[in-house]
Design a protein around this motif. Structure first.
Motif, PDB file in Angstrom:
ATOM      1  N   ILE A  12      59.963 -57.224  73.277  1.00 42.51           N
ATOM      2  CA  ILE A  12      58.889 -56.912  74.218  1.00 42.51           C
ATOM      3  C   ILE A  12      58.695 -58.193  75.019  1.00 42.51           C
ATOM      4  CG2 ILE A  12      56.453 -56.382  74.542  1.00 42.51           C
ATOM      5  CD1 ILE A  12      56.501 -54.833  71.917  1.00 42.51           C
ATOM      6  N   GLU A  13      59.190 -58.208  76.236  1.00 44.13           N
ATOM      7  CA  GLU A  13      59.024 -59.403  77.064  1.00 44.13           C
ATOM      8  C   GLU A  13      57.626 -59.460  77.672  1.00 44.13           C
ATOM      9  OE1 GLU A  13      60.916 -61.808  80.866  1.00 44.13           O
ATOM     10  OE2 GLU A  13      61.999 -60.080  80.088  1.00 44.13           O
ATOM     11  N   ARG A  14      57.120 -58.299  78.050  1.00 43.30           N
ATOM     12  CA  ARG A  14      55.794 -58.283  78.679  1.00 43.30           C
ATOM     13  C   ARG A  14      55.036 -56.997  78.339  1.00 43.30           C
ATOM     14  NH1 ARG A  14      58.473 -59.001  84.343  1.00 43.30           N
ATOM     15  NH2 ARG A  14      59.505 -60.979  84.033  1.00 43.30           N
ATOM     16  N   ILE A  15      53.792 -57.162  77.931  1.00 41.43           N
ATOM     17  CA  ILE A  15      52.799 -56.083  77.946  1.00 41.43           C
ATOM     18  C   ILE A  15      51.567 -56.711  78.574  1.00 41.43           C
ATOM     19  CG2 ILE A  15      51.195 -54.614  76.682  1.00 41.43           C
ATOM     20  CD1 ILE A  15      53.159 -54.191  74.541  1.00 41.43           C
ATOM     21  N   GLN A  20      47.713 -50.240  73.884  1.00 35.11           N
ATOM     22  CA  GLN A  20      48.226 -49.529  72.705  1.00 35.11           C
ATOM     23  C   GLN A  20      49.258 -48.487  73.109  1.00 35.11           C
ATOM     24  OE1 GLN A  20      47.287 -50.535  69.567  1.00 35.11           O
ATOM     25  NE2 GLN A  20      48.928 -49.218  68.840  1.00 35.11           N
ATOM     26  N   LEU A  21      49.003 -47.768  74.196  1.00 36.66           N
ATOM     27  CA  LEU A  21      49.972 -46.777  74.676  1.00 36.66           C
ATOM     28  C   LEU A  21      51.292 -47.438  75.067  1.00 36.66           C
ATOM     29  CD1 LEU A  21      47.720 -44.477  76.902  1.00 36.66           C
ATOM     30  CD2 LEU A  21      48.927 -43.810  74.812  1.00 36.66           C
ATOM     31  N   LEU A  22      51.201 -48.581  75.739  1.00 37.08           N
ATOM     32  CA  LEU A  22      52.411 -49.299  76.138  1.00 37.08           C
ATOM     33  C   LEU A  22      53.157 -49.812  74.908  1.00 37.08           C
ATOM     34  CD1 LEU A  22      50.948 -51.123  79.233  1.00 37.08           C
ATOM     35  CD2 LEU A  22      52.761 -49.389  79.279  1.00 37.08           C
ATOM     36  N   PHE A  23      52.425 -50.329  73.937  1.00 37.38           N
ATOM     37  CA  PHE A  23      53.053 -50.791  72.706  1.00 37.38           C
ATOM     38  C   PHE A  23      53.756 -49.637  71.987  1.00 37.38           C
ATOM     39  CE2 PHE A  23      52.685 -51.170  68.074  1.00 37.38           C
ATOM     40  CZ  PHE A  23      53.640 -52.154  67.885  1.00 37.38           C
ATOM     41  N   GLU A  24      53.093 -48.495  71.905  1.00 36.10           N
ATOM     42  CA  GLU A  24      53.692 -47.337  71.246  1.00 36.10           C
ATOM     43  C   GLU A  24      54.947 -46.868  71.980  1.00 36.10           C
ATOM     44  OE1 GLU A  24      50.387 -44.654  70.748  1.00 36.10           O
ATOM     45  OE2 GLU A  24      49.464 -45.990  69.263  1.00 36.10           O
ATOM     46  N   LYS A  25      54.972 -47.027  73.299  1.00 30.25           N
ATOM     47  CA  LYS A  25      56.175 -46.700  74.067  1.00 30.25           C
ATOM     48  C   LYS A  25      57.312 -47.654  73.694  1.00 30.25           C
ATOM     49  CE  LYS A  25      58.435 -44.353  77.137  1.00 30.25           C
ATOM     50  NZ  LYS A  25      58.768 -42.946  76.891  1.00 30.25           N
ATOM     51  N   ALA A  26      56.995 -48.929  73.517  1.00 27.19           N
ATOM     52  CA  ALA A  26      58.013 -49.901  73.093  1.00 27.19           C
ATOM     53  C   ALA A  26      58.577 -49.504  71.729  1.00 27.19           C
ATOM     54  CB  ALA A  26      57.428 -51.307  73.034  1.00 27.19           C
ATOM     55  N   LEU A  27      57.712 -49.099  70.804  1.00 27.14           N
ATOM     56  CA  LEU A  27      58.175 -48.641  69.490  1.00 27.14           C
ATOM     57  C   LEU A  27      59.083 -47.419  69.621  1.00 27.14           C
ATOM     58  CD1 LEU A  27      55.050 -48.872  67.142  1.00 27.14           C
ATOM     59  CD2 LEU A  27      57.122 -50.248  67.058  1.00 27.14           C
ATOM     60  N   GLU A  28      58.682 -46.489  70.468  1.00 30.73           N
ATOM     61  CA  GLU A  28      59.480 -45.282  70.686  1.00 30.73           C
ATOM     62  C   GLU A  28      60.871 -45.641  71.221  1.00 30.73           C
ATOM     63  OE1 GLU A  28      59.459 -42.007  74.177  1.00 30.73           O
ATOM     64  OE2 GLU A  28      57.539 -42.208  73.126  1.00 30.73           O
ATOM     65  N   ILE A  29      60.924 -46.563  72.179  1.00 27.19           N
ATOM     66  CA  ILE A  29      62.207 -46.994  72.734  1.00 27.19           C
ATOM     67  C   ILE A  29      63.053 -47.657  71.649  1.00 27.19           C
ATOM     68  CG2 ILE A  29      63.302 -48.604  74.360  1.00 27.19           C
ATOM     69  CD1 ILE A  29      60.845 -48.045  76.233  1.00 27.19           C
ATOM     70  N   ALA A  30      62.440 -48.559  70.874  1.00 25.17           N
ATOM     71  CA  ALA A  30      63.176 -49.266  69.815  1.00 25.17           C
ATOM     72  C   ALA A  30      63.742 -48.279  68.797  1.00 25.17           C
ATOM     73  CB  ALA A  30      62.265 -50.279  69.124  1.00 25.17           C
ATOM     74  N   ARG A  31      62.938 -47.319  68.401  1.00 24.58           N
ATOM     75  CA  ARG A  31      63.401 -46.342  67.405  1.00 24.58           C
ATOM     76  C   ARG A  31      64.493 -45.442  67.980  1.00 24.58           C
ATOM     77  NH1 ARG A  31      57.399 -46.066  65.410  1.00 24.58           N
ATOM     78  NH2 ARG A  31      57.574 -47.415  63.581  1.00 24.58           N
ATOM     79  N   SER A  32      64.363 -45.066  69.260  1.00 24.16           N
ATOM     80  CA  SER A  32      65.383 -44.208  69.874  1.00 24.16           C
ATOM     81  C   SER A  32      66.724 -44.929  69.973  1.00 24.16           C
ATOM     82  CB  SER A  32      64.935 -43.728  71.253  1.00 24.16           C
ATOM     83  OG  SER A  32      65.043 -44.765  72.212  1.00 24.16           O
ATOM     84  N   VAL A  78      63.914 -52.075  80.284  1.00 24.59           N
ATOM     85  CA  VAL A  78      63.141 -50.891  80.650  1.00 24.59           C
ATOM     86  C   VAL A  78      61.731 -51.339  80.986  1.00 24.59           C
ATOM     87  CG1 VAL A  78      62.181 -48.678  79.865  1.00 24.59           C
ATOM     88  CG2 VAL A  78      64.476 -49.373  79.129  1.00 24.59           C
ATOM     89  N   PHE A  79      61.217 -50.848  82.106  1.00 21.08           N
ATOM     90  CA  PHE A  79      59.826 -51.049  82.490  1.00 21.08           C
ATOM     91  C   PHE A  79      59.101 -49.723  82.346  1.00 21.08           C
ATOM     92  CE2 PHE A  79      61.585 -54.629  84.768  1.00 21.08           C
ATOM     93  CZ  PHE A  79      60.544 -55.527  84.931  1.00 21.08           C
ATOM     94  N   CYS A  80      57.864 -49.801  81.909  1.00 18.15           N
ATOM     95  CA  CYS A  80      57.005 -48.633  81.829  1.00 18.15           C
ATOM     96  C   CYS A  80      55.665 -49.020  82.458  1.00 18.15           C
ATOM     97  CB  CYS A  80      56.825 -48.228  80.378  1.00 18.15           C
ATOM     98  SG  CYS A  80      55.922 -46.697  80.179  1.00 18.15           S
ATOM     99  N   ILE A  81      55.132 -48.146  83.305  1.00 19.38           N
ATOM    100  CA  ILE A  81      53.861 -48.415  83.977  1.00 19.38           C
ATOM    101  C   ILE A  81      52.790 -47.493  83.408  1.00 19.38           C
ATOM    102  CG2 ILE A  81      52.643 -48.478  86.198  1.00 19.38           C
ATOM    103  CD1 ILE A  81      55.422 -48.669  87.555  1.00 19.38           C
ATOM    104  N   ALA A  82      51.603 -48.067  83.145  1.00 20.31           N
ATOM    105  CA  ALA A  82      50.434 -47.277  82.755  1.00 20.31           C
ATOM    106  C   ALA A  82      49.624 -47.008  84.021  1.00 20.31           C
ATOM    107  CB  ALA A  82      49.584 -48.041  81.742  1.00 20.31           C
ATOM    108  N   TRP A  83      49.304 -45.742  84.255  1.00 17.05           N
ATOM    109  CA  TRP A  83      48.600 -45.324  85.467  1.00 17.05           C
ATOM    110  C   TRP A  83      47.232 -44.756  85.127  1.00 17.05           C
ATOM    111  CZ3 TRP A  83      51.015 -46.009  90.163  1.00 17.05           C
ATOM    112  CH2 TRP A  83      52.399 -46.222  90.137  1.00 17.05           C
ATOM    113  N   ASP A  84      46.246 -45.114  85.914  1.00 20.00           N
ATOM    114  CA  ASP A  84      44.943 -44.452  85.913  1.00 20.00           C
ATOM    115  C   ASP A  84      44.883 -43.726  87.243  1.00 20.00           C
ATOM    116  OD1 ASP A  84      42.276 -43.794  85.089  1.00 20.00           O
ATOM    117  OD2 ASP A  84      41.539 -45.323  86.493  1.00 20.00           O
ATOM    118  N   ASN A  85      45.140 -42.429  87.209  1.00 23.20           N
ATOM    119  CA  ASN A  85      45.340 -41.643  88.426  1.00 23.20           C
ATOM    120  C   ASN A  85      46.509 -42.239  89.208  1.00 23.20           C
ATOM    121  OD1 ASN A  85      43.259 -39.719  87.911  1.00 23.20           O
ATOM    122  ND2 ASN A  85      41.766 -41.298  88.442  1.00 23.20           N
ATOM    123  N   GLU A  86      46.286 -42.712  90.425  1.00 23.80           N
ATOM    124  CA  GLU A  86      47.377 -43.254  91.251  1.00 23.80           C
ATOM    125  C   GLU A  86      47.459 -44.779  91.192  1.00 23.80           C
ATOM    126  OE1 GLU A  86      49.572 -41.217  93.016  1.00 23.80           O
ATOM    127  OE2 GLU A  86      48.535 -39.650  91.882  1.00 23.80           O
TER     128      GLU A  86
END
Length: 169
Positions: free
Chosen positions: A91-94, A107-119, A58-66
């Motif tokens: 976690i292969e990459r943050i 931190q937001l990306l890390f918390e997303k990784a935790l959310e995925i792991a727990r789910s 799973v990849f997740c992108i952090a966006w600042d506007n566009e």
């Protein structure tokens, strides 16, 4: 700052942020030849497309506007780079653009990784971090990771040591 799960149509955004952040993070400590080789081999259209369509990643992108400013890649099962433990998430990459360090994107990306792991009901989360990346090591320690091993990361002609760290969930 917003997060989104990357889909195959996000290939160019993932590729852009992956190349930018990897270069920013490691170019000063590695040869130009090794950097070019790594970027070419690991962030090609084919490689990123393959990773984006892998059901165990799973990849997740952090966006600042566009604008993409960081991203996360996590792996389960046989997509993990080493342990391949069914009870773990790697976690292969943050990576976050330097201009956004300290602005909570990591931190937001890390918390997303935790959310995925727990789910996925994983028992622990693990990663490898370059031994010379003190800032990243501190970040992971602050978030409850402890070192449990080391491994060699081949970067072009250079063999580098990664510290393997894990956090029980």
């Amino acid at each position: 700052m917003e997060l989104s799960i990357a889909r195959p149509e996000d290939l160019k955004a993932v590729q852009l942020i992956a190349k930018e952040t990897f270069f920013e993070t490691f170019a000063a400590d590695n040869t130009e030849a090794d950097m070019i080789q790594y970027l070419t081999e690991n962030f090609s259209d084919e490689k990123i497309k393959s990773e984006l369509t892998n059901p165990e990643s799973v990849f997740c992108i952090a966006w600042d506007n566009e604008t993409p400013v960081g991203y996360l890649k996590v792996n389960t099962g046989t997509s993990q780079t080493e342990l391949r433990d069914a009870t773990s998430l790697e976690i292969e990459r943050i990576y976050v653009k330097q201009a956004f360090h300290g602005k909570k994107a990591g931190q937001l990306l890390f918390e997303k990784a935790l959310e995925i792991a727990r789910s996925l009901s994983k028992s622990y989360i693990w990663l490898g971090v370059w031994e010379k990346n003190a800032k990243a090591i501190r970040f992971y320690e602050k978030n409850g990771f402890t070192a449990f091993d080391k491994h060699i990361f081949r970067f072009g002609e250079d063999e580098q040591t990664d510290i393997m760290m894990k956090k029980d969930l």
